[in-house]
Scaffold this active site. Sequence first.
Site, short mmCIF file in Angstrom:
data_model
loop_
_atom_site.label_atom_id
_atom_site.label_comp_id
_atom_site.label_asym_id
_atom_site.label_seq_id
_atom_site.Cartn_x
_atom_site.Cartn_y
_atom_site.Cartn_z
N GLY A 94 9.68 17.05 41.53
CA GLY A 94 10.19 17.27 42.92
C GLY A 94 9.84 18.85 43.27
N GLY A 95 10.74 19.54 43.80
CA GLY A 95 10.48 20.90 44.16
C GLY A 95 10.45 21.71 42.98
N GLY A 144 -27.00 30.20 50.60
CA GLY A 144 -25.56 30.74 50.71
C GLY A 144 -24.94 30.85 49.24
CB ALA A 145 -25.11 28.81 46.36
C1 HXC Z 1 21.89 16.37 36.14
C2 HXC Z 1 20.48 14.63 34.72
C3 HXC Z 1 19.51 15.11 35.72
C4 HXC Z 1 19.56 15.79 36.94
C5 HXC Z 1 18.81 13.79 34.12
N1 HXC Z 1 20.11 14.36 33.69
N2 HXC Z 1 18.14 14.59 35.07
N3 HXC Z 1 21.60 15.48 34.99
N4 HXC Z 1 21.05 16.30 37.19
N5 HXC Z 1 18.72 16.28 37.66
C6 HXC Z 1 20.80 13.72 32.47
C7 HXC Z 1 21.24 12.33 32.49
O1 HXC Z 1 22.31 12.07 33.38
C8 HXC Z 1 21.34 12.30 31.09
O2 HXC Z 1 22.61 12.60 30.52
C9 HXC Z 1 20.33 13.09 30.32
O3 HXC Z 1 20.27 14.15 31.38
C10 HXC Z 1 19.04 12.69 29.88
O4 HXC Z 1 18.23 11.77 30.99
P1 HXC Z 1 17.98 10.35 30.87
O5 HXC Z 1 17.83 9.89 32.04
O6 HXC Z 1 18.80 9.59 29.81
O7 HXC Z 1 16.57 10.71 30.03
P2 HXC Z 1 14.94 10.00 30.28
O8 HXC Z 1 15.43 8.56 30.08
O9 HXC Z 1 14.25 10.65 29.42
O10 HXC Z 1 14.62 10.37 31.83
C11 HXC Z 1 14.56 11.54 32.06
C12 HXC Z 1 14.20 11.56 33.78
C13 HXC Z 1 15.42 11.08 34.44
C14 HXC Z 1 13.07 10.84 34.07
C15 HXC Z 1 14.14 13.14 34.07
O11 HXC Z 1 16.67 11.57 33.80
C16 HXC Z 1 15.60 11.20 35.88
O12 HXC Z 1 15.03 10.45 36.78
N6 HXC Z 1 16.43 12.24 36.32
C17 HXC Z 1 16.66 12.36 37.66
C18 HXC Z 1 15.29 13.33 38.26
C19 HXC Z 1 15.35 13.68 39.48
O13 HXC Z 1 15.30 12.82 40.39
N7 HXC Z 1 15.83 14.99 39.93
C20 HXC Z 1 15.94 15.63 40.86
C21 HXC Z 1 14.42 15.86 41.48
S1 HXC Z 1 14.36 16.66 42.96
P3 HXC Z 1 23.50 11.90 29.40
O14 HXC Z 1 24.84 12.63 29.51
O15 HXC Z 1 23.54 10.58 29.84
O16 HXC Z 1 22.61 12.19 28.20
C22 HXC Z 1 14.57 18.21 42.47
C23 HXC Z 1 14.54 19.10 43.90
C24 HXC Z 1 14.39 20.49 43.29
O17 HXC Z 1 14.56 18.72 41.33
C25 HXC Z 1 14.19 21.29 44.44
C26 HXC Z 1 13.55 22.53 44.35
C27 HXC Z 1 13.37 23.31 45.49
#
Ligand code: HXC
Length: 519
Positions: A171-172, A406-407
């Site tokens: 993501g971002g 040019g290069a």
């Molecule tokens: C809160 C999160 C989290 C998040 C993971 N966790 N991502 N908690 N916010 N974004 C937590 C899970 O609930 C879990 O908690 C622990 O972290 C580990 O995650 P798992 O899913 O068990 O691990 P894994 O199977 O290795 O998968 C990792 C992952 C997945 C691929 C990163 O967690 C995932 O898809 N997370 C969401 C990613 C996402 O969509 N993020 C937002 C992106 S957009 P517990 O308590 O169960 O251990 C973004 C915008 C940014 O970031 C913008 C900036 C401008």
Amino acid sequence: MDSQEKIKQLIELREKAKMGGGEKRIASQHSKGKLTARERIDILLDEGSFEEFDMFVTHRTDDFDLKDKKYLSDGVVTGHGTIDGRVVYVFAQDFTVFGGSLSETFASKICKVMDQAMKVGAPVIGINDSGGARIQEGVRSLAGYSEIFERNILASGVIPQISAIFGPCAGGAVYSPALTDFIIMSEHSSYMFVTGPKVTKTVTGEDISTEDLGGARIHSTRSGVAQFVVEDEEEGLLLIRKLLSYLPQNNLEDPPLTDCDDPIDRLEDVLNILIPENPNHAYNVRDVIYKIVDNEEFLEVHSNFAKNIVVGFAKMGGMSVGIVANQPNFLAGVLDINASRKAARFVRFCDSFNVPLLTLVDVPGFLPGSSQEYGGIIVHGAKLMFAYGEATVPKITVTLRKSYGGAHCVMSSKQLLSDINYAWPSAEIAVMGPRGAIEVLEGKKIAEIEDEEEKANYIAAKEKEYREKFANPYEAARYGYLDDVIEPRNTRFRVIRALRTIATKKDPGPMKKHSNIPL
Ligand code: HXC
């Protein structure tokens, strides 16, 4: 609580913080072949030099079930330490706490080290391993990202910024590393993308794996997002230490001068016979680089991307130097979109941080064709020209063989304010290669010759005539476009002497807010 109990409490809290998300999550991190945030910092920094900030910070969110879920440090380990005795600031995202996701307090911790690094004038190293914005914190998390982005931008060109990607970065969140100077990705355990495979499938129908969409291999070969790919995290952390050994602490300092036990006047006879007699035959320009730099040590940057140009850092006579070299071994060393982008970024980095540039030229021209034109080779080629022309660091150019059209102008020619331009006797500097030139100049005449043998002889004779006139360095030397024609085996000495002579160069250039480089 008496004073001894208070000290005991402090020690216990520290131990608790060091456990991050707890034993189970640490074991899970290890089972994926990944290190924890603190283990990474231990490898990165000089032993015992790490001082941690904000260990007792926790998030401030009560929504969802977060009220009762608080971890000391809140998912990111921050502070400072030293690398080879020089101060660096560091933050390492801790995947064992909420998946390393970024909260408001998490972002504040990163901003604190970035702000202090800017005041001190020391590099910042970010180790990324995060699930992105902490979902429960909503817009506060997004604001936290933007706070970091703005600091990345302000720090650009002031202090070196290096990003290691040792896990998810999606993501971002990708934009903080993208705003830094170098990205290092670990093979098989890291990925970067703006939109992940699931959303990609939903929106576009494309079925693609995480690795194929944003793995280390893709970003180091196709997109060019990552400058380095490493087998494992330890290799990546040691690479950061090596990379910093070529760089100053900030833009107001010179790169560190190291002791040089490699004789600066070392003659390399092999360079006198390196260029093939046949101008259509290739050679590996790295053979030239290794022979002329100190102790044959060259840290290549972006080695798997746009292989027709080689860029990287070396020391020459103990001085840091950024080397840009056309690579005849790949696509004949032609300049194309990716090679131009790669080299332009490198040249600008070196110029930002006072690293002198050595350019080794063997370029047949720009790559022709619709894919290049439609892709904007005009603008991308202009980036490289702009980068060279704008750079005020000492610039030394050595033309090894071809330098056409040019290069020729782009590759740090005299008129782009290169300070010293040398050529080997094998240099060929002209508007275009003999074949193309004869086709343009003699095309009609050649078409009129009916006998094939006569035609071939005529073309060969004309090419010979053209080659004798232009395919040598002396025409350019006659006009002062070259400062000297040098013996290849003496290149190391001539370049080091030139670097030492012009080390104090000052070229302030005209005042302006900033340039408008063709992006
Ligand atoms: C809160 C999160 C989290 C998040 C993971 N966790 N991502 N908690 N916010 N974004 C937590 C899970 O609930 C879990 O908690 C622990 O972290 C580990 O995650 P798992 O899913 O068990 O691990 P894994 O199977 O290795 O998968 C990792 C992952 C997945 C691929 C990163 O967690 C995932 O898809 N997370 C969401 C990613 C996402 O969509 N993020 C937002 C992106 S957009 P517990 O308590 O169960 O251990 C973004 C915008 C940014 O970031 C913008 C900036 C401008």
